[in-house]
Scaffold this active site. Structure first.
Site, PDB file in Angstrom:
ATOM      1  N   SER A 152       0.825  -1.196   0.000  1.00  0.00           N
ATOM      2  CA  SER A 152       0.000   0.000   0.000  1.00  0.00           C
ATOM      3  C   SER A 152       0.868   1.258   0.000  1.00  0.00           C
ATOM      4  O   SER A 152       1.635   1.478  -0.929  1.00  0.00           O
ATOM      5  CB  SER A 152      -0.976  -0.043   1.182  1.00  0.00           C
ATOM      6  N   ASP A 244     -10.238  -3.205  -5.338  1.00  0.00           N
ATOM      7  CA  ASP A 244      -9.383  -2.195  -4.721  1.00  0.00           C
ATOM      8  C   ASP A 244      -9.263  -1.003  -5.671  1.00  0.00           C
ATOM      9  O   ASP A 244      -8.892  -1.196  -6.841  1.00  0.00           O
ATOM     10  CB  ASP A 244      -8.006  -2.806  -4.451  1.00  0.00           C
ATOM     11  N   HIS A 274      -8.231  -4.703  -0.627  1.00  0.00           N
ATOM     12  CA  HIS A 274      -7.048  -4.042  -0.100  1.00  0.00           C
ATOM     13  C   HIS A 274      -6.717  -4.593   1.290  1.00  0.00           C
ATOM     14  O   HIS A 274      -7.604  -4.928   2.065  1.00  0.00           O
ATOM     15  CB  HIS A 274      -7.293  -2.531  -0.021  1.00  0.00           C
TER      16      HIS A 274
END
Length: 303
Positions: A152, A244, A274
């Site tokens: 991320s 996502d 995610h």
């Protein structure tokens, strides 16, 4: 008629999402920074796992930057793994990804260094990339080869570090592993629209994190997708979650790397959302995805 948000159907992933919602509300970014961190820390504890047998870890400082070193019982390579945690640059710590880092180190048979970079809003960009780059330079100056890994926001940092090392002529980065990375894509197109209301992370959340970080528009270290050239970068493994808003960032970056003759492996997890790394012990899809990540890291580290 109400419009349903896109989402997975895999049983393990649905259980994961239910647990996440119980600890970290879907509208968490509307709360204070302190409350967001309390919720996130509690969520991380909920998914904590015992470390692999005989795993040794120790905390230390490189310059002023806290780090944690992991050393598995069997070392198969001198290459160092450098891990940058996710959390939108707002939450996350050495503790939040403790078990994940230990399991990766154990699988790869390599020492791993995790970086506790400074968080926003107390510290705006470029504090985060500067902290991570200082650690990377220290490792490279000790004649180590390094695999960059990040999930991320950490994937953003890892990709940016690869660019910074290339631009400064620093040899030794032998691979980059980007896990559902945030790479600065256009919020009005592609998966940012299709998955705007996806479970686990929304496009509004991404916009919030960008605003908190305050990175300058168009900066290629902050938004690697905007780099004028990706030539000369190390080989990459990029994995994304189908559900996502960040999905197309990884897709597009992989395509650009391939177009510039950089060796790249790309994997899209069809039932994942995610932050699926945390579901690796309860979801078949997440377990397979985590194995693929670890296998890529081991391949880069032992090449």
């Amino acid at each position: 008629m109400s419009i349903q948000s896109p989402g997975p159907t895999e049983k393990g992933m649905l259980q994961f999402l239910a647990i996440c919602d119980a600890f970290y509300p879907p509208q968490a970014v509307g709360a204070s920074i302190e409350q967001q961190r309390r919720w996130y820390n509690a969520l991380c504890v909920r998914f904590d796992r015992p470390l692999p047998a005989e795993m040794i870890f120790s905390d230390g400082m490189l310059q002023r930057i806290p780090i944690r070193r992991y050393r598995p019982r069997e070392i198969a390579t001198r290459t160092i793994l450098l891990y940058l945690h996710g959390g939108g640059f707002v939450v996350g710590s050495l503790e939040s990804h403790h078990a994940i880092c230990a399991e990766i180190a154990d699988f790869a048979g390599a020492e791993l260094v995790s970086v506790d970079y400074r968080l926003a809003p107390e510290y705006r960009w470029p504090a985060q990339t500067d902290d991570a780059f200082a650690v990377l330079k220290h490792l490279l100056c000790a004649n180590n080869s390094v695999v960059l890994i990040g999930d991320s926001a950490g994937g953003n940092l890892a990709a940016g570090l690869a660019l910074r090392a290339r631009d400064e002529g620093l040899p030794g980065v032998v691979g980059q592993v980007l896990i559902y990375p945030a790479l600065g894509g256009d919020l009005a197109t592609g998966s940012y629209v299709e998955m705007a209301a996806a479970p686990g992370l929304t496009t509004a959340d991404v916009a919030y994190y960008r605003e908190i970080l305050q990175a300058p528009a168009g900066n290629e270290i902050a938004a690697p997708l905007q780099a004028s050239s990706l030539a000369g970068l190390p080989p990459a493994f990029i994995t994304v979650a189908h559900f996502d808003p960040l999905r197309d960032d990884g897709r597009q970056y992989a395509a650009r790397l391939a177009a510039e003759d950089i060796e790249v492996w790309f994997r899209e997890e069809p039932q994942m959302v995610h932050a699926w790394l945390r579901a690796r012990h309860m979801s078949d899809g997440a377990r397979d995805g985590f194995y693929a990540v670890c296998d890529a890291i081991r391949r880069f580290a032992t090449a």
